[in-house]
Design an enzyme around this catalytic site. Structure first.
Site, PDB file in Angstrom:
ATOM      1  N   LEU A   1       0.851  -1.186   0.000  1.00  0.00           N
ATOM      2  CA  LEU A   1       0.000   0.000   0.000  1.00  0.00           C
ATOM      3  C   LEU A   1       0.888   1.239   0.000  1.00  0.00           C
ATOM      4  O   LEU A   1       1.682   1.416   0.922  1.00  0.00           O
ATOM      5  CB  LEU A   1      -0.810  -0.073   1.315  1.00  0.00           C
ATOM      6  CG  LEU A   1      -1.916   0.898   1.587  1.00  0.00           C
ATOM      7  CD1 LEU A   1      -2.970   0.820   0.495  1.00  0.00           C
ATOM      8  CD2 LEU A   1      -2.559   0.555   2.937  1.00  0.00           C
ATOM      9  N   HIS A   2       0.787   2.047  -1.044  1.00  0.00           N
ATOM     10  CA  HIS A   2       1.599   3.270  -1.020  1.00  0.00           C
ATOM     11  C   HIS A   2       1.070   4.394  -1.899  1.00  0.00           C
ATOM     12  O   HIS A   2       1.604   5.500  -1.888  1.00  0.00           O
ATOM     13  CB  HIS A   2       3.044   2.975  -1.443  1.00  0.00           C
ATOM     14  CG  HIS A   2       3.198   2.785  -2.922  1.00  0.00           C
ATOM     15  ND1 HIS A   2       2.941   1.605  -3.541  1.00  0.00           N
ATOM     16  CD2 HIS A   2       3.559   3.646  -3.899  1.00  0.00           C
ATOM     17  CE1 HIS A   2       3.145   1.717  -4.840  1.00  0.00           C
ATOM     18  NE2 HIS A   2       3.512   2.955  -5.087  1.00  0.00           N
ATOM     19  N   ARG A   3       0.048   4.109  -2.723  1.00  0.00           N
ATOM     20  CA  ARG A   3      -0.461   5.139  -3.640  1.00  0.00           C
ATOM     21  C   ARG A   3      -0.934   6.345  -2.861  1.00  0.00           C
ATOM     22  O   ARG A   3      -1.725   6.202  -1.913  1.00  0.00           O
ATOM     23  CB  ARG A   3      -1.673   4.610  -4.349  1.00  0.00           C
ATOM     24  CG  ARG A   3      -1.672   4.046  -5.700  1.00  0.00           C
ATOM     25  CD  ARG A   3      -0.899   4.577  -6.757  1.00  0.00           C
ATOM     26  NE  ARG A   3      -0.188   3.438  -7.318  1.00  0.00           N
ATOM     27  CZ  ARG A   3       0.874   3.509  -8.054  1.00  0.00           C
ATOM     28  NH1 ARG A   3       1.397   4.678  -8.353  1.00  0.00           N
ATOM     29  NH2 ARG A   3       1.447   2.439  -8.505  1.00  0.00           N
TER      30      ARG A   3
ATOM     31  N   ARG B   1       5.961   6.080   3.010  1.00  0.00           N
ATOM     32  CA  ARG B   1       4.863   7.061   2.901  1.00  0.00           C
ATOM     33  C   ARG B   1       3.676   6.620   3.761  1.00  0.00           C
ATOM     34  O   ARG B   1       3.085   7.414   4.484  1.00  0.00           O
ATOM     35  CB  ARG B   1       4.399   7.186   1.439  1.00  0.00           C
ATOM     36  CG  ARG B   1       3.154   8.043   1.281  1.00  0.00           C
ATOM     37  CD  ARG B   1       2.569   7.920  -0.103  1.00  0.00           C
ATOM     38  NE  ARG B   1       3.252   8.717  -1.098  1.00  0.00           N
ATOM     39  CZ  ARG B   1       3.043  10.027  -1.301  1.00  0.00           C
ATOM     40  NH1 ARG B   1       2.181  10.681  -0.564  1.00  0.00           N
ATOM     41  NH2 ARG B   1       3.691  10.672  -2.231  1.00  0.00           N
TER      42      ARG B   1
ATOM     43  N   ASP C   1      -1.934  -1.803  -4.116  1.00  0.00           N
ATOM     44  CA  ASP C   1      -2.226  -0.685  -5.012  1.00  0.00           C
ATOM     45  C   ASP C   1      -0.992  -0.370  -5.863  1.00  0.00           C
ATOM     46  O   ASP C   1      -0.937   0.648  -6.537  1.00  0.00           O
ATOM     47  CB  ASP C   1      -2.715   0.553  -4.237  1.00  0.00           C
ATOM     48  CG  ASP C   1      -1.690   1.071  -3.238  1.00  0.00           C
ATOM     49  OD1 ASP C   1      -0.543   0.586  -3.214  1.00  0.00           O
ATOM     50  OD2 ASP C   1      -2.043   2.001  -2.475  1.00  0.00           O
TER      51      ASP C   1
END
Ligand code: UD1
Ligand code: UDP
Length: 379
Positions: free
Chosen positions: A222-224, A257, A298
């Protein structure tokens, strides 16, 4: 010919590794006058050891000739600092070509700096579109493709997308489906991962007696920005992961992030259903992917890797650039609603997974094809 390769973010190290090896192979077999001289420029967009150096070590990438050390920051500041740094390098080195990869701020900065100095730009992974202009990556892709002379497309869909925007071969441009350099990398490095990675044992996912992974787990990444920088979306995804983790744990190598935003929103899921770990190296990631029950992500690269390994993938977004993986039935766009995600996961066994098409992402020789085109310089 002197070529400057621009990298800066994690997926670019993996993509560039394939092309750099192809350049090295080409240089071994050609007369010295025709050799390619590759100069590696690292913008410094990613800089933590586990987001950066670990890939140079594992993938045996050469040490960058230039480290611009730009680091993190708002888009304009980060891209602007990259532009200045890259321009200085280009003026000093005067290369015949600049290669950029994917869709990050490092990609756009490299393409823009080169195009303004009339240096031909080769874009590897050209033509991808999500048609969602709120994504910074979409802006980077569209602009980089406009600026490029050589557009190396991973799929036929990417070639079509470019044609719809009027970007076609001819008039000084080469648009070519060469396949996906990440597929080249996966074929090469997954064999090495089988021998070297100990991650399953390290995480207790394999009993000491077993030769293959024997404990079930979901792998998530998950990083978007659209998911992490919105507290409702991030909360919703974590809630979903927590629910599906009831019987089968979720392993989540945490992008910095996401870690930062979880801290900012004070989201500290207390349960043991999601196992947060540091970002993992590529060989460890490939091993985790290959042995997972399913993947939730993502990430662009991880969706494709799931497809290549034949692992069902649930994409935590509303759209994807990698439409072929969805058409094949191996990837489902589940968005962020816990109910939908849980429902899809429960029906995992019932999903009709089609035969995976051959050649959709090339034949594992995308990097070779790129080098052949660049050598011919056939504009
Ligand atoms: C970038 C790319 C994205 C790509 C991703 C791959 C852009 C706009 N985004 O997103 O397309 O999918 O890389 O992983 O180029 N940080 C650290 N250490 C690091 C790197 C980042 O702590 O080594 C933290 C910083 O707080 C930073 C944040 O992560 O502000 C975001 O980093 P940034 O490079 O701006 O974007 P990514 O989310 O990594
Ligand atoms: N990856 C990795 N370690 C991790 C997470 C991802 O090596 O902890 C690899 C993954 O296997 C894929 C690439 O990084 O090859 C994808 O990068 P990322 O998800 O950061 O970016 P995206 O592909 O979305 O641009």
């Amino acid at each position: 010919m002197k070529i400057i390769t621009i990298v800066g973010a994690r997926p670019q190290f993996i993509k560039a590794a394939a092309v750099t090896r192809a350049i090295q192979r080409y240089n071994k077999r050609c007369p010295s006058k025709q050799k390619l001289q590759e100069i590696l420029v690292h913008t410094g967009q990613h800089y933590d050891y586990l987001m950066d150096k670990v890939f140079f070590e594992e993938l045996e990438l050469p040490t960058p000739d230039y480290q611009l050390g730009v680091g993190s920051g708002p888009h304009a500041q980060q891209t602007g600092m990259m532009l200045e740094g890259i321009e200085r390098v280009l003026e000093k080195e005067n290369p015949g070509m600049v290669i950029v990869y994917g869709d990050t701020n490092s990609t756009l900065a490299g393409a823009l700096a080169a195009a303004k100095l009339n240096i031909p730009v080769a874009h590897v992974e050209a033509g991808l579109r999500s048609y969602n202009r709120t994504m910074p990556e979409e802006i980077n892709r569209v602009l980089t493709d406009q600026l490029s002379t050589f557009l190396f497309c991973p799929t036929s869909q990417a070639v079509k997308n470019l044609a719809e925007e009027g970007i076609k071969p001819g008039r000084g441009r080469v648009v070519k489906k060469v396949g996906d350099v990440m597929y080249d990398s996966i074929l090469y490095y997954s064999k090495i991962a089988e021998k070297k990675s100990t991650i399953l044992k390290d995480l207790g996912l394999r009993s000491p007696q077993s030769a293959i992974g024997n404990l079930q787990y979901y792998l998530a990444t998950l990083h978007r920005a659209e998911n992490t920088d919105n507290s409702n979306r991030l909360k919703s995804i974590l809630r979903a992961l927590n629910e599906i983790g009831e019987n089968t744990p979720v392993i989540l190598p945490l992008h910095p992030r996401t870690k930062k935003m979880m801290g900012a929103y004070r989201l500290f899921p207390g349960s043991r259903r999601i196992r947060f770990i540091e970002p993992v190296s590529y060989l460890d990631m490939v091993t985790l992917e290959k042995n997972a029950t399913a993947i939730l992500t993502d990430s662009g690269g991880v969706q494709k890797e799931a497809y290549w390994f034949g692992i069902p993938c649930f994409t935590l977004r509303e759209e994807t650039e990698w439409v072929e993986t969805v058409k094949s039935g191996w990837n489902v766009l589940v968005g962020i609603e816990p109910k939908k995600i849980v429902r899809e996961i429960i029906h995992l066994g019932k999903r009709r997974l089609s035969q995976k098409g051959t050649g959709i992402f090339g034949d594992g020789k995308a990097s070779e094809k790129i080098i052949q085109v660049l050598i011919r310089g056939s504009v």
